[in-house]
Write an enzyme that holds these catalytic residues in place. Structure first.
Site, PDB file in Angstrom:
ATOM      1  N   TYR A   1       0.841  -1.193   0.000  1.00 33.51           N
ATOM      2  CA  TYR A   1       0.000   0.000   0.000  1.00 33.51           C
ATOM      3  C   TYR A   1       0.878   1.246   0.000  1.00 33.51           C
ATOM      4  O   TYR A   1       0.566   2.236  -0.665  1.00 33.51           O
ATOM      5  CB  TYR A   1      -0.925   0.008   1.224  1.00 33.51           C
TER       6      TYR A   1
ATOM      7  N   ASN B   1     -12.438  -0.564  -4.932  1.00 28.20           N
ATOM      8  CA  ASN B   1     -12.286  -0.981  -6.324  1.00 28.20           C
ATOM      9  C   ASN B   1     -13.525  -1.763  -6.764  1.00 28.20           C
ATOM     10  O   ASN B   1     -13.804  -2.830  -6.230  1.00 28.20           O
ATOM     11  CB  ASN B   1     -11.028  -1.852  -6.448  1.00 28.20           C
TER      12      ASN B   1
ATOM     13  N   GLU C   1      -1.360 -16.681  -9.644  1.00 30.43           N
ATOM     14  CA  GLU C   1      -0.521 -15.857 -10.506  1.00 30.43           C
ATOM     15  C   GLU C   1       0.966 -16.144 -10.344  1.00 30.43           C
ATOM     16  O   GLU C   1       1.742 -15.889 -11.262  1.00 30.43           O
ATOM     17  CB  GLU C   1      -0.791 -14.370 -10.245  1.00 30.43           C
TER      18      GLU C   1
ATOM     19  N   CYS D   1      -6.452  -5.359  -7.399  1.00 29.12           N
ATOM     20  CA  CYS D   1      -6.238  -4.902  -6.020  1.00 29.12           C
ATOM     21  C   CYS D   1      -5.728  -6.035  -5.135  1.00 29.12           C
ATOM     22  O   CYS D   1      -5.146  -5.779  -4.075  1.00 29.12           O
ATOM     23  CB  CYS D   1      -7.508  -4.279  -5.452  1.00 29.12           C
ATOM     24  N   HIS D   2      -5.896  -7.282  -5.574  1.00 28.60           N
ATOM     25  CA  HIS D   2      -5.380  -8.410  -4.795  1.00 28.60           C
ATOM     26  C   HIS D   2      -3.858  -8.436  -4.772  1.00 28.60           C
ATOM     27  O   HIS D   2      -3.265  -9.095  -3.926  1.00 28.60           O
ATOM     28  CB  HIS D   2      -5.928  -9.739  -5.349  1.00 28.60           C
TER      29      HIS D   2
END
Length: 172
Positions: free
Chosen positions: A94, A117, A152, A125-126
């Protein structure tokens, strides 16, 4: 004049996603914990979103190229644009986002914008984590955030992620 809103659903590995949008673009994606009926394909205006989500979840897409119709403050939109720059399989804190948007003092405001979001996964945003590497807050639940980050960070194998010929779309 407001465009007509359409809703479609996509069955993902992390649950059903409710997609809302109009001819102007996709405006929201919500995690749905209730089951929905498997009756029809998504409305045409949402089919590109469903196709791209299907490609993402089957390991064939790392970036989304959808028209978005987002409602939010200028600050929120600025944060959301910054989130879209985070590469697939990478994470930032962040604080990193705050430093690139405004200043380190804006970290709480960045956290709030991140939490607002409207199109998770599309705007990743993850991929935003705590400065200490911890998983903090996710509208879909921390288990989904963990799943997305693990997904991912690994290379999908065909036997683990069967490629579908048709998107997993359903609608009402």
């Amino acid at each position: 004049m407001m465009s007509e809103l359409f809703t479609g659903y996509y069955r993902s590995p992390i649950g059903v996603l409710e997609i809302t949008g109009s001819a102007n673009g996709v405006s929201s994606i919500l995690f749905v914990d209730d089951d929905v009926e498997d009756d029809l394909a998504a409305p045409p205006v949402l089919q590109d979103c469903v196709s791209q989500l299907d490609e993402y979840f089957t390991g064939r897409r790392k970036e989304f190229s959808l028209t978005l119709d987002l409602q939010g403050t200028e600050f929120q939109k600025r944060v959301w644009r910054e989130l879209q720059k985070i590469p697939f399989g990478k994470t930032v804190s962040y604080l990193d986002v705050a430093m690139s948007v405004v200043t380190r003092e804006s970290v709480r405001a960045v956290g709030r914008a991140n939490g607002q979001n409207p199109v998770p996964i599309i705007i990743p945003c993850h991929r935003v984590i705590g400065s200490d590497g911890s998983l903090t807050g996710y509208g879909g639940g921390l288990w989904r955030k963990r799943w997305l980050l693990n997904f991912e960070s690994s290379t999908p194998q065909d036997e683990l992620f069967a490629l579908s010929l048709e998107p997993n779309a359903i609608s009402r």
